[in-house]
Design a protein around this motif. Sequence first.
Motif, PDB file in Angstrom:
ATOM      1  N   ASN A  74       0.830  -1.207   0.072  1.00 54.82           N
ATOM      2  CA  ASN A  74       0.045  -0.021   0.108  1.00 54.82           C
ATOM      3  C   ASN A  74       0.768   1.116  -0.110  1.00 54.82           C
ATOM      4  OD1 ASN A  74       0.625   0.718   2.803  1.00 54.82           O
ATOM      5  ND2 ASN A  74      -0.933  -0.684   3.589  1.00 54.82           N
ATOM      6  N   ASN A  75       0.239   2.428  -0.040  1.00 56.97           N
ATOM      7  CA  ASN A  75       0.921   3.572  -0.011  1.00 56.97           C
ATOM      8  C   ASN A  75       1.794   4.100   0.980  1.00 56.97           C
ATOM      9  OD1 ASN A  75      -0.368   4.203  -2.613  1.00 56.97           O
ATOM     10  ND2 ASN A  75      -1.407   5.941  -2.101  1.00 56.97           N
ATOM     11  N   ALA A  76       1.532   3.360   2.377  1.00 48.69           N
ATOM     12  CA  ALA A  76       2.292   3.723   3.611  1.00 48.69           C
ATOM     13  C   ALA A  76       3.423   2.694   3.588  1.00 48.69           C
ATOM     14  CB  ALA A  76       1.208   3.947   4.515  1.00 48.69           C
ATOM     15  N   GLY A  77       3.429   1.837   2.959  1.00 48.13           N
ATOM     16  CA  GLY A  77       4.502   0.663   2.967  1.00 48.13           C
ATOM     17  C   GLY A  77       4.119  -0.552   3.758  1.00 48.13           C
ATOM     18  N   GLY A  78       2.861  -0.605   3.827  1.00 49.65           N
ATOM     19  CA  GLY A  78       2.379  -1.795   4.509  1.00 49.65           C
ATOM     20  C   GLY A  78       2.121  -2.803   3.482  1.00 49.65           C
ATOM     21  N   TYR A  79       1.615  -4.106   3.689  1.00 48.88           N
ATOM     22  CA  TYR A  79       1.088  -5.020   2.770  1.00 48.88           C
ATOM     23  C   TYR A  79      -0.024  -5.785   3.190  1.00 48.88           C
ATOM     24  CZ  TYR A  79       6.103  -5.194   0.687  1.00 48.88           C
ATOM     25  OH  TYR A  79       6.973  -4.904   0.135  1.00 48.88           O
ATOM     26  N   GLU A  80      -1.020  -5.938   2.093  1.00 46.99           N
ATOM     27  CA  GLU A  80      -2.159  -6.886   2.255  1.00 46.99           C
ATOM     28  C   GLU A  80      -1.681  -8.254   1.783  1.00 46.99           C
ATOM     29  OE1 GLU A  80      -5.367  -6.140   2.885  1.00 46.99           O
ATOM     30  OE2 GLU A  80      -4.262  -4.062   3.511  1.00 46.99           O
ATOM     31  N   LEU A  81      -1.726  -8.980   2.813  1.00 47.25           N
ATOM     32  CA  LEU A  81      -0.986 -10.553   2.849  1.00 47.25           C
ATOM     33  C   LEU A  81      -2.286 -11.575   2.587  1.00 47.25           C
ATOM     34  CD1 LEU A  81       0.599  -9.828   5.928  1.00 47.25           C
ATOM     35  CD2 LEU A  81       1.823  -9.858   3.769  1.00 47.25           C
ATOM     36  N   ARG A  82      -2.091 -12.720   1.493  1.00 42.04           N
ATOM     37  CA  ARG A  82      -2.795 -13.470   1.264  1.00 42.04           C
ATOM     38  C   ARG A  82      -2.115 -14.784   0.650  1.00 42.04           C
ATOM     39  NH1 ARG A  82      -5.088  -9.856   2.560  1.00 42.04           N
ATOM     40  NH2 ARG A  82      -6.976  -8.819   1.750  1.00 42.04           N
ATOM     41  N   SER A  83      -2.755 -15.779   1.021  1.00 39.42           N
ATOM     42  CA  SER A  83      -2.400 -17.138   0.671  1.00 39.42           C
ATOM     43  C   SER A  83      -3.506 -17.999   0.700  1.00 39.42           C
ATOM     44  CB  SER A  83      -1.151 -18.029   1.420  1.00 39.42           C
ATOM     45  OG  SER A  83      -1.820 -18.065   2.863  1.00 39.42           O
ATOM     46  N   GLY A  84      -3.605 -19.291   0.144  1.00 40.39           N
ATOM     47  CA  GLY A  84      -4.595 -20.269   0.443  1.00 40.39           C
ATOM     48  C   GLY A  84      -5.411 -20.395   1.554  1.00 40.39           C
ATOM     49  N   ASN A  85      -4.472 -20.220   2.756  1.00 35.63           N
ATOM     50  CA  ASN A  85      -4.986 -20.368   4.054  1.00 35.63           C
ATOM     51  C   ASN A  85      -4.268 -19.239   4.993  1.00 35.63           C
ATOM     52  OD1 ASN A  85      -2.289 -20.357   4.610  1.00 35.63           O
ATOM     53  ND2 ASN A  85      -2.339 -22.793   4.878  1.00 35.63           N
ATOM     54  N   PHE A  86      -4.233 -17.913   4.495  1.00 38.83           N
ATOM     55  CA  PHE A  86      -4.269 -16.685   5.250  1.00 38.83           C
ATOM     56  C   PHE A  86      -4.920 -15.419   4.540  1.00 38.83           C
ATOM     57  CE2 PHE A  86      -1.883 -13.193   6.888  1.00 38.83           C
ATOM     58  CZ  PHE A  86      -2.073 -13.280   8.244  1.00 38.83           C
ATOM     59  N   LYS A  87      -5.327 -14.627   5.264  1.00 37.88           N
ATOM     60  CA  LYS A  87      -5.920 -13.336   4.850  1.00 37.88           C
ATOM     61  C   LYS A  87      -5.571 -12.259   6.064  1.00 37.88           C
ATOM     62  CE  LYS A  87      -9.709 -10.756   2.789  1.00 37.88           C
ATOM     63  NZ  LYS A  87     -10.907 -10.875   2.293  1.00 37.88           N
ATOM     64  N   SER A 136      -3.184  -8.385   7.170  1.00 40.89           N
ATOM     65  CA  SER A 136      -2.358  -7.066   6.549  1.00 40.89           C
ATOM     66  C   SER A 136      -1.516  -6.799   7.518  1.00 40.89           C
ATOM     67  CB  SER A 136      -3.367  -5.871   6.176  1.00 40.89           C
ATOM     68  OG  SER A 136      -4.174  -5.537   7.391  1.00 40.89           O
ATOM     69  N   SER A 137      -0.422  -6.309   7.252  1.00 35.78           N
ATOM     70  CA  SER A 137       0.700  -5.458   8.116  1.00 35.78           C
ATOM     71  C   SER A 137       0.422  -4.022   8.240  1.00 35.78           C
ATOM     72  CB  SER A 137       2.127  -5.773   7.234  1.00 35.78           C
ATOM     73  OG  SER A 137       2.509  -4.945   6.338  1.00 35.78           O
ATOM     74  N   SER A 138       0.874  -3.492   9.317  1.00 38.49           N
ATOM     75  CA  SER A 138       0.758  -2.324   9.508  1.00 38.49           C
ATOM     76  C   SER A 138       1.987  -1.252   8.871  1.00 38.49           C
ATOM     77  CB  SER A 138       0.806  -1.765  11.028  1.00 38.49           C
ATOM     78  OG  SER A 138      -0.357  -2.473  11.723  1.00 38.49           O
ATOM     79  N   PRO A 139       1.816  -0.206   8.350  1.00 37.69           N
ATOM     80  CA  PRO A 139       0.599   0.661   8.497  1.00 37.69           C
ATOM     81  C   PRO A 139      -0.415   0.164   7.343  1.00 37.69           C
ATOM     82  CG  PRO A 139       2.426   1.898   7.592  1.00 37.69           C
ATOM     83  CD  PRO A 139       2.908   0.519   7.942  1.00 37.69           C
ATOM     84  N   LYS A 140      -1.722   0.217   7.556  1.00 38.13           N
ATOM     85  CA  LYS A 140      -2.843   0.021   6.886  1.00 38.13           C
ATOM     86  C   LYS A 140      -3.148   1.163   5.899  1.00 38.13           C
ATOM     87  CE  LYS A 140      -6.390  -2.728   5.509  1.00 38.13           C
ATOM     88  NZ  LYS A 140      -6.323  -4.159   5.286  1.00 38.13           N
ATOM     89  N   ASP A 141      -3.238   0.921   4.675  1.00 36.09           N
ATOM     90  CA  ASP A 141      -3.660   2.209   3.669  1.00 36.09           C
ATOM     91  C   ASP A 141      -4.096   1.774   2.516  1.00 36.09           C
ATOM     92  OD1 ASP A 141      -3.691   4.903   2.846  1.00 36.09           O
ATOM     93  OD2 ASP A 141      -1.254   5.319   2.933  1.00 36.09           O
ATOM     94  N   VAL A 142      -4.440   2.727   1.614  1.00 41.12           N
ATOM     95  CA  VAL A 142      -4.843   2.551   0.194  1.00 41.12           C
ATOM     96  C   VAL A 142      -3.798   2.318  -0.463  1.00 41.12           C
ATOM     97  CG1 VAL A 142      -7.079   3.884   0.735  1.00 41.12           C
ATOM     98  CG2 VAL A 142      -5.100   4.806  -0.474  1.00 41.12           C
ATOM     99  N   THR A 143      -3.922   1.715  -1.812  1.00 37.76           N
ATOM    100  CA  THR A 143      -2.870   1.718  -2.838  1.00 37.76           C
ATOM    101  C   THR A 143      -3.270   2.601  -4.176  1.00 37.76           C
ATOM    102  OG1 THR A 143      -2.220  -0.489  -2.111  1.00 37.76           O
ATOM    103  CG2 THR A 143      -1.658   0.411  -4.506  1.00 37.76           C
ATOM    104  N   PHE A 144      -2.634   3.513  -4.505  1.00 35.97           N
ATOM    105  CA  PHE A 144      -2.943   4.468  -5.517  1.00 35.97           C
ATOM    106  C   PHE A 144      -2.094   4.116  -6.743  1.00 35.97           C
ATOM    107  CE2 PHE A 144      -2.961   8.727  -7.748  1.00 35.97           C
ATOM    108  CZ  PHE A 144      -4.108   8.340  -8.446  1.00 35.97           C
TER     109      PHE A 144
END
Length: 313
Positions: free
Chosen positions: A175-188, A190-198
């Motif tokens: 995302n714009n703040a350097g955090g990540y949305e995190l996904r796999s087949g068995n995990f959903k 996010s890491s901080s900081p939470k933000d949008v991605t533009f």
Amino acid sequence: MKKLMCAEAKQIDLVDYLASLGHRPQKVRNQDYWYLSPLREEKTPSFKVNRQLNVWYDHGTGKGGDLIDFGTLYFGCSVSDLLDRLSHHQPAPSLSLHPPTHASRQHSGPASFAGERKDASGSRIVILDARPLAEPSLLEYLQKRCIPLEIATRFCKEVDFLLYGEKRTVIGFRNNAGGYELRSGNFKGSSSPKDVTFIDNHAGEITVFEGFFSFLSFQTINNNQQDTVSNCLILNSLSFFEKSRPLMEQHGKVHLVLDRDAAGIHHTQKTLQWDRDKYQDRSDFYHGHKDLNEWLVHHHHSQKEPQRLRRRP
């Protein structure tokens, strides 16, 4: 009707309140009630409410707090709007009140949510490494969701992170703040900081997505089609919708590709009240499906070439 104050709202029993929203615990251990997280999709319950303390903690995101913290995230609204909602719910006998507990008092130590310690960063997810996608299980997961590796590698990374001492490897979307949305087949999560991605393509129009798999699906459907170029805003959480309005308003047209669930439809309808000419609901393209990725997966094996998600003139 008298409007609730924050102090009164925080005394509403969280277990009863979640029940009023249609969320039931998957298991109960003493005062700990475990749920499939109401804030995200998951298959293993990792959202815990400690009924004695009347607080919650979501292990998948490292977030927690009281009923006010939950309600503003759940509805993507302000504290004032949430208090209005709660005031209308208050006559219902199912929403019992908690007496104040010692745990709710101010203290100088680290915050404790549902019996879980939070570190100073506000998240227990610690990013260890980010690199190009290569892990076979993640490539298989992308294939299952019908996202070509060529597109995924343009926007995603393979991310190692640590959660409560356990190392995991997942797909990460920054995302714009350097955090990540995190996904796999068995995990959903996010890491901080939470933000949008533009994603700025220097276009006069913008397409707004709720989650990054809808964005990747859009890229898949419209791959190499130049007339579909627009700026892209991936909210990563509907809680950022209102905050993103100034950015959306900078564009001549705003194309909405939000989920077709209650929350997504509510936010889409809200924008049509703002300006029906500027904001355009594109969810009719994937009518009958929860989101664009579900539509893509459903139609993947069709012999027909997937129609393009064209923007209306």
